[in-house]
Design a protein around this motif. Sequence first.
Motif, PDB file in Angstrom:
ATOM      1  N   HIS A  95       0.801  -1.232   0.000  1.00 50.57           N
ATOM      2  CA  HIS A  95       0.000   0.000   0.000  1.00 50.57           C
ATOM      3  C   HIS A  95       0.832   1.279   0.000  1.00 50.57           C
ATOM      4  O   HIS A  95       0.246   2.372  -0.096  1.00 50.57           O
ATOM      5  N   GLU A  98       0.549   3.448  -3.425  1.00 54.96           N
ATOM      6  CA  GLU A  98      -0.773   4.055  -3.611  1.00 54.96           C
ATOM      7  C   GLU A  98      -1.048   5.116  -2.550  1.00 54.96           C
ATOM      8  O   GLU A  98      -1.700   6.134  -2.828  1.00 54.96           O
ATOM      9  N   ASP A  99      -0.534   4.902  -1.332  1.00 57.61           N
ATOM     10  CA  ASP A  99      -0.747   5.888  -0.281  1.00 57.61           C
ATOM     11  C   ASP A  99       0.057   7.159  -0.536  1.00 57.61           C
ATOM     12  O   ASP A  99      -0.415   8.270  -0.278  1.00 57.61           O
ATOM     13  N   PHE A 102      -1.796   9.025  -3.102  1.00 63.95           N
ATOM     14  CA  PHE A 102      -2.979   9.624  -2.499  1.00 63.95           C
ATOM     15  C   PHE A 102      -2.611  10.907  -1.749  1.00 63.95           C
ATOM     16  O   PHE A 102      -3.266  11.950  -1.912  1.00 63.95           O
ATOM     17  N   LEU A 103      -1.572  10.848  -0.937  1.00 63.39           N
ATOM     18  CA  LEU A 103      -1.152  12.019  -0.170  1.00 63.39           C
ATOM     19  C   LEU A 103      -0.740  13.156  -1.106  1.00 63.39           C
ATOM     20  O   LEU A 103      -1.071  14.327  -0.862  1.00 63.39           O
ATOM     21  N   ARG A 208      -1.122   2.539   7.773  1.00 60.55           N
ATOM     22  CA  ARG A 208      -1.200   3.060   6.412  1.00 60.55           C
ATOM     23  C   ARG A 208      -0.682   4.493   6.402  1.00 60.55           C
ATOM     24  O   ARG A 208      -1.038   5.301   7.275  1.00 60.55           O
ATOM     25  N   LEU A 209       0.122   4.843   5.408  1.00 62.08           N
ATOM     26  CA  LEU A 209       0.607   6.214   5.296  1.00 62.08           C
ATOM     27  C   LEU A 209      -0.535   7.191   5.032  1.00 62.08           C
ATOM     28  O   LEU A 209      -0.491   8.337   5.476  1.00 62.08           O
ATOM     29  N   ARG A 210      -1.556   6.738   4.344  1.00 61.42           N
ATOM     30  CA  ARG A 210      -2.659   7.629   3.995  1.00 61.42           C
ATOM     31  C   ARG A 210      -3.406   8.114   5.225  1.00 61.42           C
ATOM     32  O   ARG A 210      -4.131   9.111   5.144  1.00 61.42           O
ATOM     33  N   ASP A 211      -3.224   7.451   6.371  1.00 64.43           N
ATOM     34  CA  ASP A 211      -3.888   7.901   7.585  1.00 64.43           C
ATOM     35  C   ASP A 211      -3.440   9.297   8.000  1.00 64.43           C
ATOM     36  O   ASP A 211      -4.165  10.015   8.693  1.00 64.43           O
TER      37      ASP A 211
END
Length: 225
Positions: A95, A98-99, A102-103, A208-211
């Motif tokens: 992930h 993709e993260d 996203f960021l 998750r980095l997206r957090d």
Amino acid sequence: MGRYEALVFDLDGTLIDSAPDIAASVNQVLERRGWPVQSVAFVEKFIGFGPRRLLLDLFVELGLPSDDATVDEAVREYLANYARSPAERTLFYPHVREDLEFLHRTGIRMGICTNKPQDLSLKVLDILGIAPLFEVVVGADAAPACKPDPAHLLAVSGRMGLDGLSWAYVGDTKVDQATAQAARVPFYAVSWGGGGEVAVAPEWRLDRLRDLGANSEPVRVGQGG
């Protein structure tokens, strides 16, 4: 806008699993000298402080010659080996790509602070196709001092112009944690790679980095870890 206006990441062990390529380059050094090659898991224990410290600590652990001349020659050979094949076996952690994308799409500015040499860092990022996501990349040899010295991380923030902005550092080792604490910057440890061995409160551990792009109030500088 999400929790932070900018994020700075460690590279090896945080965004990418580069240990197989690093180990392959190390083993070429060992094999050429008639010394026993080592497993990826063994070599991985010494990653985090840069190439010279990697080889010095590994040689000492194995009881091999570790004088300055031997280590210096080994470092030169290791870097040449690595430069020839810097990402043949390297993979993203699940992930992560993709993260990061996203960021980036949400407008969070991103940089990298890594003890990998500058040219190798840029080459790996380019091969993996994520170089455009980062405004600034500062390797160990492109900083006034390398991690855990806070000057390394502050060199990244200075080049990004982050003074006064809300930002955090993300890594996977105690070296990363110590760097962030010395720089008085919030620190998050990833849950993969070696990150599980870094002692942080649950709210400072990332699955998750997206957090970090979730809508919430930024944490005050000086907290974390």
